[in-house]
Write an enzyme that holds these catalytic residues in place. Structure first.
Site, PDB file in Angstrom:
ATOM      1  CE  LYS A 186      -1.889   3.115   2.071  1.00 36.07           C
ATOM      2  NZ  LYS A 186      -1.781   4.542   1.621  1.00 36.07           N
ATOM      3  N   GLY A 240       6.519   5.230   8.302  1.00 36.84           N
ATOM      4  CA  GLY A 240       5.769   6.494   8.262  1.00 36.84           C
ATOM      5  C   GLY A 240       5.909   7.234   9.576  1.00 36.84           C
ATOM      6  CB  THR A 244       0.785   6.923  10.908  1.00 38.36           C
ATOM      7  OG1 THR A 244       0.806   8.315  10.639  1.00 38.36           O
ATOM      8  CG2 THR A 244      -0.221   6.246  10.011  1.00 38.36           C
ATOM      9  N   GLY A 245       2.188   5.147  13.115  1.00 33.55           N
ATOM     10  CA  GLY A 245       2.716   3.845  13.537  1.00 33.55           C
ATOM     11  C   GLY A 245       2.029   3.351  14.798  1.00 33.55           C
ATOM     12  CD  GLU A 262      12.811   0.955  10.166  1.00 30.91           C
ATOM     13  OE1 GLU A 262      13.443   2.020  10.206  1.00 30.91           O
ATOM     14  OE2 GLU A 262      13.210  -0.090  10.692  1.00 30.91           O
ATOM     15  CB  CYS A 296      12.932   8.958   8.526  1.00 31.38           C
ATOM     16  SG  CYS A 296      13.957   7.803   7.600  1.00 31.38           S
ATOM     17  CD  GLU A 396       9.684  13.185  11.256  1.00 29.54           C
ATOM     18  OE1 GLU A 396       8.513  12.789  11.423  1.00 29.54           O
ATOM     19  OE2 GLU A 396      10.583  12.473  10.782  1.00 29.54           O
TER      20      GLU A 396
END
Ligand code: NDP
Length: 497
Positions: A186, A240, A244-245, A262, A296, A396
């Site tokens: 995805k 991501g 969201t993780g 990750e 990242c 971030e």
């Protein structure tokens, strides 16, 4: 297909891609298409059909059936052939893929070429390991033997972000396939076209069995969530944002599905006064401004030792003002467009907040007018004098914004380096190797570079401490992530105890 990137008078014409092409049945998508647009111009790059919940269910069902049939999961030589073939095909299509990547993501063509080449190299690395997924055997007593096997997980969902859409796809997909899994990809909604184009080359490999690879397209909240929530999926490899993780992990926990995460970073880049300053300056620019800071591992927090501080900042500000920002297709530009108008707005919000708290010594403005019309361009920014609690230092940003802090000794540098929730990467610039070793050991990060930055190797594991992730990718650990461990015991002892 367009060839040649720019001419004296500007860009060459681009023919909008309509995806998936008829032959690309590995893409399970039957809903109306989304539009993928060029962040540098607003031009339509591709239309890509979106998946419904039923399409996701079909992809999972077919992947399960293909994996259960056997063959793929027990034939390492076949998996190696597929992956080697794919690597060669990626190289053969490098220019087309790099152009598409730049047009869809906004990065420079130089970086896009590196991304394709690196993806091919990593695919080859895992093609080699596909034939070396070894367990071990043990003689535990005279009449007791054990065999420990590594078996594939089954069906793996690979969910990817938009910043390095091919590298971050391959980094999970290649080891997952090499280990013998079936995979459903995805991609991020901002970079579906480059993903489908590259996956088409993999699906087209002569030895690739049907339905071992599939792809679903659409928003994370619907298509991604349907995949993560599916009982037919055994593992989710997610790259991501940290939040969201966390959401993905909670959803996966409902079915006790394995996750590899990750996630985000806010990496310190530490310059000691004894460093080779020319090298450290160039390394600092590379650390933060690669992909416009949308990476990242961006070295987004620069820490400079007192004795070198003022001279370093002066030179850094000057270098930053001279960076060439513009259309990623023009070979001479060093920074391209940021990925979307939304991302540009987020970056500019951070800059506005930073101006109230600290000193902006370079950039930070949106670039408008000719030659920036229609694109999302930001002049790379450097901030000093921010308070330690500033959001710019803790959060971030995922944009070309560097914050600078001063320190007086090693312990203060370590304390500052470890002062955020993240732990993805760090850089150290010093000529004192004893200090480099001590500081590297003390920093909570999955990767620490000494007198370099952003050098990645397929052989070396990457991953996050703290809120930057769970699990490791690349290297041998990267393939082990996608396996279950099984112990088979042959015990001929007359009694149990
Ligand atoms: P997001 O977390 O927004 O999205 C990543 C992927 O997850 C996208 O495909 C997205 O789909 C999908 N997604 C979103 N919500 C869900 C959900 N509820 N369930 C399942 N899937 C979902 O990240 P970005 O794409 O914005 O990428 C930037 C982030 O990625 C940064 O935080 C960066 O640090 C991190 N990153 C980490 C790396 C690492 O190695 N540690 C490497 C590169 C990036 P959609 O696009 O449709 O929203």
């Amino acid at each position: 297909m367009s060839t040649g990137l720019t001419t004296e008078t500007g860009r060459t014409a681009w023919t909008t891609l309509t995806l998936p092409a008829t032959a690309q049945s590995f893409v399970k998508a039957s809903d109306d298409p989304l539009e993928s647009r060029d962040p540098a111009t607003g031009e339509l790059v591709a239309t890509v059909r979106v998946s419904t919940a039923e399409d996701v269910a079909t992809a999972v069902e077919h992947a399960r059936a293909a994996w259960s049939r056997g063959g793929w999961r027990s034939d390492g030589a076949q998996r190696a052939r597929v992956l080697y073939g794919f690597a060669q095909t990626l190289r053969a299509n490098q220019e087309h893929l790099a152009e598409l990547l730049t047009r869809e993501q906004g990065k420079t063509i130089h970086e896009a070429r590196l991304e394709i080449a690196g993806s091919a190299e990593m695919t080859e690395y895992y093609a080699g390991l596909a034939r070396a997924v070894y367990g071990r055997s043990m003689v535990l007593k005279d009449d007791v033997q054990s065999v420990v096997l590594r078996e594939p997980m089954g069906v793996v969902a690979v969910i990817t972000p938009w910043n390095w859409p091919l590298t971050l796809l391959i980094r999970s997909l290649a080891p997952a396939l090499a280990a013998g899994n079936a995979c459903i990809v995805k991609p991020a909604s901002l970079t579906p076209a480059i993903t489908v184009e590259a996956l088409g080359l993999l699906d087209g490999q002569p030895d690739m069995p049907p339905d071992i690879l599939s792809c679903v397209i659409g928003s994370g909240s619907e298509v991604g969530d349907a995949l993560v929530g599916s009982n037919g999926v055994d593992m989710i490899a997610f790259t991501g944002e940290t939040q969201t993780g966390i959401n993905v992990m909670k959803r996966a926990a409902e079915g006790l599905r394995k996750v590899a995460l990750e996630l985000g970073g806010k990496s310190p880049n530490i310059v000691f006064a004894d460093a080779d300053m020319d090298k450290a300056l160039a390394g600092t620019e590379n650390a933060i401004f690669t992909t416009c800071g949308q990476i990242c591992t961006a070295g987004s927090r620069l820490l400079v030792e007192e004795g070198a501080y003022y001279e370093f900042i002066d030179r850094l500000a000057e270098m930053t003002r001279n960076l060439r920002v513009g259309d990623g297709l023009a070979e001479s530009n060093q920074l391209g467009a940021v990925v979307s108008a939304g991302q540009q707005a987020t970056i500019l919000d951070y800059v506005a907040a930073g101006k109230k708290e600290g000193t902006l010594v370079a950039g930070g403005n949106a670039l408008t007018g000719d030659p920036y019309v229609g694109g999302n361009f930001v002049a790379p920014a450097v901030f000093t004098d921010l308070p330690p609690r500033s959001r710019l230092i803790r959060e971030e940003i995922f944009g070309p914004v560097l914050t600078v802090q001063r320190f007086s000794d090693d312990d203060e540098a370590i304390a500052l380096a470890n002062s955020t929730d993240y732990g993805l990467a760090a850089g150290i610039w010093t000529q004192n190797l004893h200090r480099a070793w001590r500081v590297a050991r003390a920093i909570d990060a999955g990767t620490v570079w000494v007198n370099t930055y952003h050098h990645f190797y397929s052989e070396a594991e990457v991953g996050g401490y703290k809120h930057s992730g769970i699990g490791r990718q690349q290297g041998v650990e990267g393939i082990h992530e996608f396996t279950e461990t099984k112990h088979i015991n042959f015990d001929g002892s007359p009694t149990l105890w």
